[in-house]
Motif scaffolding. Structure first.
Motif, PDB file in Angstrom:
ATOM      1  N   THR A   1       0.823  -1.187   0.000  1.00  0.00           N
ATOM      2  CA  THR A   1       0.000   0.000   0.000  1.00  0.00           C
ATOM      3  C   THR A   1       0.863   1.246   0.000  1.00  0.00           C
ATOM      4  OG1 THR A   1      -0.117  -0.181   2.395  1.00  0.00           O
ATOM      5  CG2 THR A   1      -1.967  -1.070   1.166  1.00  0.00           C
ATOM      6  N   GLY A   2       0.233   2.393  -0.012  1.00  0.00           N
ATOM      7  CA  GLY A   2       0.948   3.653  -0.075  1.00  0.00           C
ATOM      8  C   GLY A   2       1.255   3.998  -1.527  1.00  0.00           C
TER       9      GLY A   2
ATOM     10  N   ALA B   1       0.779   0.666   4.800  1.00  0.00           N
ATOM     11  CA  ALA B   1       0.897   2.086   4.449  1.00  0.00           C
ATOM     12  C   ALA B   1       1.337   2.937   5.629  1.00  0.00           C
ATOM     13  CB  ALA B   1      -0.423   2.612   3.896  1.00  0.00           C
ATOM     14  N   LYS B   2       0.875   2.614   6.828  1.00  0.00           N
ATOM     15  CA  LYS B   2       1.231   3.395   8.007  1.00  0.00           C
ATOM     16  C   LYS B   2       2.527   2.903   8.654  1.00  0.00           C
ATOM     17  CE  LYS B   2      -3.544   4.631   9.025  1.00  0.00           C
ATOM     18  NZ  LYS B   2      -3.527   6.000   8.587  1.00  0.00           N
ATOM     19  N   GLY B   3       3.134   1.887   8.069  1.00  0.00           N
ATOM     20  CA  GLY B   3       4.355   1.325   8.634  1.00  0.00           C
ATOM     21  C   GLY B   3       5.610   2.067   8.212  1.00  0.00           C
ATOM     22  N   ASP B   4       6.650   1.946   9.035  1.00  0.00           N
ATOM     23  CA  ASP B   4       7.910   2.633   8.771  1.00  0.00           C
ATOM     24  C   ASP B   4       8.586   2.158   7.489  1.00  0.00           C
ATOM     25  OD1 ASP B   4       7.604   4.130  11.074  1.00  0.00           O
ATOM     26  OD2 ASP B   4       8.845   2.807  12.296  1.00  0.00           O
TER      27      ASP B   4
ATOM     28  N   ASN C   1       7.260   0.862   4.718  1.00  0.00           N
ATOM     29  CA  ASN C   1       6.546   1.361   3.549  1.00  0.00           C
ATOM     30  C   ASN C   1       6.871   2.834   3.321  1.00  0.00           C
ATOM     31  OD1 ASN C   1       3.930   2.734   2.387  1.00  0.00           O
ATOM     32  ND2 ASN C   1       3.847   0.587   1.738  1.00  0.00           N
ATOM     33  N   LYS C   2       6.812   3.624   4.377  1.00  0.00           N
ATOM     34  CA  LYS C   2       7.092   5.056   4.273  1.00  0.00           C
ATOM     35  C   LYS C   2       8.530   5.299   3.841  1.00  0.00           C
ATOM     36  CE  LYS C   2       6.312   9.374   6.696  1.00  0.00           C
ATOM     37  NZ  LYS C   2       5.750  10.000   7.889  1.00  0.00           N
ATOM     38  N   LYS C   3       9.447   4.497   4.359  1.00  0.00           N
ATOM     39  CA  LYS C   3      10.860   4.622   3.990  1.00  0.00           C
ATOM     40  C   LYS C   3      11.031   4.440   2.479  1.00  0.00           C
ATOM     41  CE  LYS C   3      15.194   2.085   4.474  1.00  0.00           C
ATOM     42  NZ  LYS C   3      15.344   1.134   3.419  1.00  0.00           N
ATOM     43  N   PHE C   4      10.417   3.412   1.923  1.00  0.00           N
ATOM     44  CA  PHE C   4      10.562   3.166   0.494  1.00  0.00           C
ATOM     45  C   PHE C   4       9.858   4.231  -0.339  1.00  0.00           C
ATOM     46  CE2 PHE C   4      11.169  -1.436   1.763  1.00  0.00           C
ATOM     47  CZ  PHE C   4      12.544  -1.400   1.566  1.00  0.00           C
ATOM     48  N   ARG C   5       8.690   4.683   0.101  1.00  0.00           N
ATOM     49  CA  ARG C   5       7.990   5.751  -0.629  1.00  0.00           C
ATOM     50  C   ARG C   5       8.825   7.022  -0.655  1.00  0.00           C
ATOM     51  NH1 ARG C   5       3.453   4.811   2.896  1.00  0.00           N
ATOM     52  NH2 ARG C   5       3.594   7.020   3.410  1.00  0.00           N
TER      53      ARG C   5
END
Length: 151
Positions: free
Chosen positions: A3-4, A64-67, A69-73
């Motif tokens: 997600t994300g 999506a709310k995980g670290d 996922n956010k790191k890769f985005r």
């Protein structure tokens, strides 16, 4: 789950010239922020309003709310900005939408072919990112707000 999103907006007033790239957990709500002038400083500029969603990338590993996922985005977004010489949090008014879009397409190909991450069990996994182009813009047509795709 995957997600994300990393996304590309274009100004409907200047569709071939003014672009913005960003990342988010929830595409629909973030798009609303840009349309309502509560997004980034660049997209708040009334001269560029309204905006249209031109493309988005999905398939980033983790929640999506995980670290993770956010790191890769953020990494993908930063790479896209660096490759197109666009400051973080800013838009681009010189390179044009096709160039910016094509850089994103090549980045997805490169990440999927050459980049690995460790999953929850510690195994190396290849990325499986997908880039979707949303619509073409014709003069005088205002594009409706897009629906968020199913993950």
């Amino acid at each position: 789950s995957h997600t994300g999103f990393v996304y590309m907006l274009i100004s409907i007033r200047y569709p071939d010239k003014v672009t913005y790239t960003g990342q988010t957990e929830e595409l629909k709500s973030r798009f609303r922020c840009h349309q309502n002038k509560t997004g980034s400083d660049f997209t708040k500029n009334p001269a560029y309003h309204p905006w249209a969603l031109h493309a988005f990338i999905s398939g980033f590993p983790g929640e999506a709310k995980g670290d993770l996922n956010k790191k890769f985005r953020k990494e993908f977004e930063d790479d896209w900005h660096f490759t197109t010489d666009t400051p973080r949090g800013g838009g681009n008014t010189t390179l044009g939408r096709e160039y910016i879009y094509n850089v994103g397409v090549e980045m997805v190909r490169n990440w999927n072919a050459n980049k690995y991450y460790k999953d929850e069990s510690g195994e190396n996994k290849k990325f499986d990112l997908i880039m979707c182009r949303c619509q073409e813009i014709d003069d005088g047509i205002v594009v409706e707000e897009p629906d968020e795709p199913d993950p």
